[in-house]
Design a protein around this motif. Structure first.
Motif, PDB file in Angstrom:
ATOM      1  N   ALA A  49       2.479   4.204   2.841  1.00 18.87           N
ATOM      2  CA  ALA A  49       2.121   3.755   1.487  1.00 18.87           C
ATOM      3  C   ALA A  49       0.636   3.460   1.347  1.00 18.87           C
ATOM      4  O   ALA A  49       0.040   3.734   0.297  1.00 18.87           O
ATOM      5  N   GLY A  50       0.036   2.910   2.395  1.00 15.76           N
ATOM      6  CA  GLY A  50      -1.398   2.632   2.321  1.00 15.76           C
ATOM      7  C   GLY A  50      -2.192   3.922   2.165  1.00 15.76           C
ATOM      8  O   GLY A  50      -3.151   3.987   1.370  1.00 15.76           O
TER       9      GLY A  50
ATOM     10  N   LEU B 193      -1.068   6.596   0.826  1.00  9.66           N
ATOM     11  CA  LEU B 193      -0.823   7.066  -0.541  1.00  9.66           C
ATOM     12  C   LEU B 193      -1.772   6.395  -1.526  1.00  9.66           C
ATOM     13  O   LEU B 193      -2.326   7.057  -2.423  1.00  9.66           O
ATOM     14  N   SER B 194      -1.992   5.114  -1.334  1.00  6.11           N
ATOM     15  CA  SER B 194      -2.932   4.423  -2.235  1.00  6.11           C
ATOM     16  C   SER B 194      -4.333   5.018  -2.102  1.00  6.11           C
ATOM     17  O   SER B 194      -5.046   5.191  -3.101  1.00  6.11           O
TER      18      SER B 194
ATOM     19  N   ILE C 234      -5.108   8.102  -1.188  1.00  9.29           N
ATOM     20  CA  ILE C 234      -5.117   9.423  -1.828  1.00  9.29           C
ATOM     21  C   ILE C 234      -5.304   9.265  -3.342  1.00  9.29           C
ATOM     22  O   ILE C 234      -6.091   9.975  -3.970  1.00  9.29           O
TER      23      ILE C 234
END
Lengths: 157, 157, 157, 157
Positions: A109-110, A112-113, A115
């Motif tokens: 998730a990190g 993804l943030s 990106i």
């Protein structure tokens, strides 16, 4: 003497814990970036961040780590310059903004943030077994990922 | 008197420019959250942010807007409380951290960064025509999105 | 190879516009820090920040500039590594946290904020014609300022 | 309905631990601000922050607390709206930016950093037994401090 050359950095992002394949890919990405004259900026911790820094530093590249916490000793041993930001997750923004482009290796998730932040400001992003997000170039391997970033930067320069 | 009730907020995220359907959905999400006793926190600008704040404020809900810039007058007119953060994109992190859960309505790269930040800290996230990211509950409409968030918060409380 | 040496940095803070004496002092502070094996971190802009970076870089020291804005080209030409933070004033916190100690040369309100942040986390601070704040060592010249910081770091190591 | 009234906030800053006089002053500052139609924004923790929020909330004023950490339960019980920023010391910048003016009550290094940030962006600052910094109006008591801020805001409006 009228100045020094500003280091050209590429962000390498990915999880703090990763399998052997992702680690090998991240290290190779770091090595290739250093061989191409680029330094590497990461989140400064373990896993993909450490592998990328190791690859770059071993090839003589500059390595910058931007930590979420306040303790510079939390950085992995391959960071030449460390920012103990104390900003928590908000440091992800700085990791992305400090690079001219971004290579994502696997990641959660990190990542993804990061990106999202990178695409928001129009930075080129290459992904290796990472999030299948439109706008991210899906590379088959480290060479293709680094090649994509370097070509994008040449074009934009 | 031994204190005041801390407002319970839900983050509503989405693009600053959006089509009529997304705007209608965001407004309804805001209204339903306010009807359920929740306030709404957004990025304080237009589009989905404004629609969600409008929906909440019209139903008596508290509205908080966290702006990227320094000018409080840049906030949409439905924000009761405004933080002119001056942090640029890093304010996305604050938008997510200030809510107990997150509803994403449509949205671009900035919204993607916020989804990443929210999943990283384990907040429940519902999406309406937003990013198909694992861990995000894909809701069929505003009711389902809000219901999912409220149920998640009840369970975690 | 088991790692690289993490750069030891000292923050040099002061105004973006300064008189010739302050500039000369800042440059000498940078030079002395580099001669002592330290790099310099500044806010990356002009005035005292540029002079300190120039002094350090001319003596072979590493220079890091943490900018308030997003454009790395806004950095002065003596910054080897640049963080275009986009955080506005909040980048002041990072400038202070990235150094093991702080030398303030003259300076206005921004410098005052940095002195406050530095004292808050217990970093040694030396001042040259800067704010007369308790806890700041008032140095008579660049040598005394740098000597104070290096002694403080030796003691704390 | 075309919008809601944006809350007008004043920042009250000071230490997390303070003596009875400072606490009484902070509470009275909060009360007077609320009586004048202003809400109060603080760092959300104890001491002066809590006293100011208590004074404001008891008089019906809106209270906003911007915490350094991630846990909203760390806020004092008088905060109606809480931002668990996770930004550490950098949250000081937000506390100052969220107010139209600043009242400093006593205070240590963190307060000094906030005074610096406030002066940097030109906000009016009143001090009560706080730092004797040029540009800060030294008030004899809560009434004079609040009066100074409210007059400054009227003039600038």
């Amino acid at each position: 003497m009228t100045g020094v050359e500003q280091a050209r950095l590429v962000s390498v992002i990915g999880a703090g814990q990763a399998g052997p394949e992702a680690l090998a890919q991240a290290q190779e990405v770091g090595r290739l970036l250093a061989a191409g004259g680029y330094g590497v900026v990461t989140g400064g911790l373990g896993g993909v961040m450490e592998a990328a820094a190791r690859g770059a530093a071993s090839a003589g590249g500059l390595t910058l780590g931007i930590l979420p916490g306040l303790d510079p000793q939390a950085a992995n041993p391959w960071c030449r310059v460390v920012i103990p930001s104390g900003l928590g997750q908000a440091r992800n923004v700085l990791v992305v903004l400090s690079g001219l482009g971004v290579v994502a290796v696997s990641g959660g998730a990190g990542t993804l943030s990061e990106i999202g932040h990178a695409l928001k400001v129009g930075k080129p992003v290459a992904g290796l077994s990472s999030w299948p997000v439109p706008g991210v170039f899906q590379a088959a391997g480290p060479e293709e990922a680094v090649e994509y970033i370097l070509k994008s930067l040449d074009t934009s320069a």
